[in-house]
Design a protein around this motif. Sequence first.
Motif, PDB file in Angstrom:
ATOM      1  N   SER A  89      -2.092  23.707  28.082  1.00 20.99           N
ATOM      2  CA  SER A  89      -1.806  22.686  27.078  1.00 20.99           C
ATOM      3  C   SER A  89      -1.649  23.312  25.697  1.00 20.99           C
ATOM      4  O   SER A  89      -2.446  24.147  25.283  1.00 20.99           O
ATOM      5  N   TYR A 126      -1.929  14.064  31.819  1.00 21.39           N
ATOM      6  CA  TYR A 126      -2.111  14.697  30.504  1.00 21.39           C
ATOM      7  C   TYR A 126      -1.711  13.750  29.378  1.00 21.39           C
ATOM      8  O   TYR A 126      -2.296  13.781  28.283  1.00 21.39           O
ATOM      9  N   THR A 152      -4.595  11.440  28.688  1.00 18.40           N
ATOM     10  CA  THR A 152      -5.612  12.130  27.879  1.00 18.40           C
ATOM     11  C   THR A 152      -5.227  12.135  26.407  1.00 18.40           C
ATOM     12  O   THR A 152      -6.060  11.885  25.524  1.00 18.40           O
ATOM     13  N   LYS A 190     -10.454  19.787  22.311  1.00 20.45           N
ATOM     14  CA  LYS A 190     -11.183  19.183  23.428  1.00 20.45           C
ATOM     15  C   LYS A 190     -10.214  18.527  24.413  1.00 20.45           C
ATOM     16  O   LYS A 190     -10.359  18.684  25.636  1.00 20.45           O
ATOM     17  N   ALA A 191      -9.217  17.808  23.895  1.00 18.99           N
ATOM     18  CA  ALA A 191      -8.233  17.162  24.770  1.00 18.99           C
ATOM     19  C   ALA A 191      -7.416  18.199  25.532  1.00 18.99           C
ATOM     20  O   ALA A 191      -7.121  18.030  26.715  1.00 18.99           O
ATOM     21  N   ALA A 212      -8.397  21.203  26.436  1.00 13.86           N
ATOM     22  CA  ALA A 212      -9.255  21.762  27.482  1.00 13.86           C
ATOM     23  C   ALA A 212      -9.335  20.813  28.680  1.00 13.86           C
ATOM     24  O   ALA A 212      -9.325  21.250  29.833  1.00 13.86           O
ATOM     25  N   GLN A 213      -9.404  19.510  28.405  1.00 14.76           N
ATOM     26  CA  GLN A 213      -9.457  18.523  29.488  1.00 14.76           C
ATOM     27  C   GLN A 213      -8.153  18.536  30.288  1.00 14.76           C
ATOM     28  O   GLN A 213      -8.170  18.458  31.519  1.00 14.76           O
ATOM     29  N   ILE A 214      -7.033  18.631  29.591  1.00 10.16           N
ATOM     30  CA  ILE A 214      -5.731  18.687  30.255  1.00 10.16           C
ATOM     31  C   ILE A 214      -5.648  19.904  31.175  1.00 10.16           C
ATOM     32  O   ILE A 214      -5.207  19.815  32.329  1.00 10.16           O
ATOM     33  N   ASP A 215      -6.085  21.064  30.672  1.00  9.31           N
ATOM     34  CA  ASP A 215      -6.045  22.287  31.479  1.00  9.31           C
ATOM     35  C   ASP A 215      -6.942  22.168  32.713  1.00  9.31           C
ATOM     36  O   ASP A 215      -6.568  22.602  33.811  1.00  9.31           O
ATOM     37  N   THR A 216      -8.107  21.571  32.545  1.00  7.21           N
ATOM     38  CA  THR A 216      -9.025  21.388  33.674  1.00  7.21           C
ATOM     39  C   THR A 216      -8.417  20.478  34.725  1.00  7.21           C
ATOM     40  O   THR A 216      -8.467  20.767  35.928  1.00  7.21           O
ATOM     41  N   ASP A 217      -7.818  19.380  34.278  1.00 12.80           N
ATOM     42  CA  ASP A 217      -7.216  18.423  35.205  1.00 12.80           C
ATOM     43  C   ASP A 217      -6.064  19.054  35.988  1.00 12.80           C
ATOM     44  O   ASP A 217      -5.920  18.835  37.197  1.00 12.80           O
ATOM     45  N   GLN A 237      -7.415  21.550  38.599  1.00  8.48           N
ATOM     46  CA  GLN A 237      -7.952  20.838  39.762  1.00  8.48           C
ATOM     47  C   GLN A 237      -6.834  20.302  40.649  1.00  8.48           C
ATOM     48  O   GLN A 237      -6.926  20.327  41.877  1.00  8.48           O
TER      49      GLN A 237
END
Length: 448
Positions: free
Chosen positions: A234, A409, A412, A434-435, A437-442, A445
């Motif tokens: 992201s 994404y 998010t 923070k957003a 990092a969440q996008i990359d994690t999603d 997964q």
Amino acid sequence: MPEVIPSVARKTAFALTVSLALLTTACTGQSSSGASDDPSRETTLNFWHAWSAPNEVKAVKSLVAGFERAHPNIHVNVVGNMTDDKINQALRAGGDQAPDVVSSFTTNNVGKFCSSGALVDLNPFFEKSGIDPEATFPKPMNEYTTFDGDRCAVPLLGDAYGLYYNKTAFAKAGIDQPPRTWSEFTADARKLTVRRGDGYERLGFMPNYHGWESTTEHYLGQFSPTYFDRDGKSNLAGDPAFEKGFTLQKKLVDTLGGYRRLEKYRATLGDEWGPKHPFHTGQVAMQLDGEWRLGMAEQADPDFEIGVAPLPVPDDQADQYGKGYITGTIAGIAATSHKQNAAWELVKYMTTDTDAVVGFANDIHNVPSTLAALKSPKLKYDPRFKTFLDIAANPHSTTTPASVNGGVYLVTIQQFGYDYESGRAGDLKAGLRKAAAQIDTDIEQARG
């Protein structure tokens, strides 16, 4: 004059949680069972699409009838009102009743369609037919129909976003032309706003992200952001365009009265898809929206003259005025189909034959999806509709890229937008990190 387009609600809503189970079929478009059929032989195809309104269904039937006249050996069984969920279930099951060709309103699911192998890669078919997609379709449409080099979808009409404005209110406020830059837009929105008590008699523009089509991706499209870097991570915290976009939207919110005052007013306004939409009633003077709004607004019989223009651009991108955010309908060939060559003939006709695309655009009142069709003298439209044709053809127009997990994404980013405009997230840079990092994690997964 464009008519009401009920399906637009399904196009523009966040249909981002549609689950597409991973299929094991290879996404090559060259499977021995699927692309070995003889398209010159007598055959019947199943074509599933999502349109449901009577005028839309009639238009699809007319499009298919044109194909059958040009290919008398290929018959098409048309099934409408099909959601992505229904299509996915049928693709998994396969069989004679499953679709050979599908159409979806949800461009955000292209990454899933491609990566799962649900739809075949159309690149070999384009090459075989001597058609160059880059020279055939507008740049944003090429972008939202591919994922990781796999072109598993093709544009089938499009939607372009622009600015609707109340010309009568503009004249009374002494504004002689629509705003071209973001600073002009902010000034005009303030000048057009008439406060009444703790609310408004008229609001220049509803800037909040819940304000109908004013989603984060539609705003950000004017800033031309790069959503992912070269490594697929992201870029939300890395590209300054995102920070600039969020900053200017928040400034507009604060300038027009603040989040809470605006939300209180929004709660009193009409439904987006009904005749009491606040732009129709004059309760807001400017509206970010797609090409379909013109017909809906005129059918509501407003007591003012409607103007249409491109959305304004950031001041440092003034030379790119005329661009906009692009999305649309897509079509593809099912990997489970055993008639892929015949299916390609249908897809090719619907999406690359200029007269077919123009005829369908005239009937549905959406934006044509080929560069040739956008220039066709056979197009029929309200003169104001040309704004959207020009936006679609503009090389600076943008879209949002496909992702392996669809539009997660974007959800998010939108959620962060809600938090930032309302004041729940005070630190913009930290929130973007923070957003991201969440996008990359999603995505990680989703890739397994």
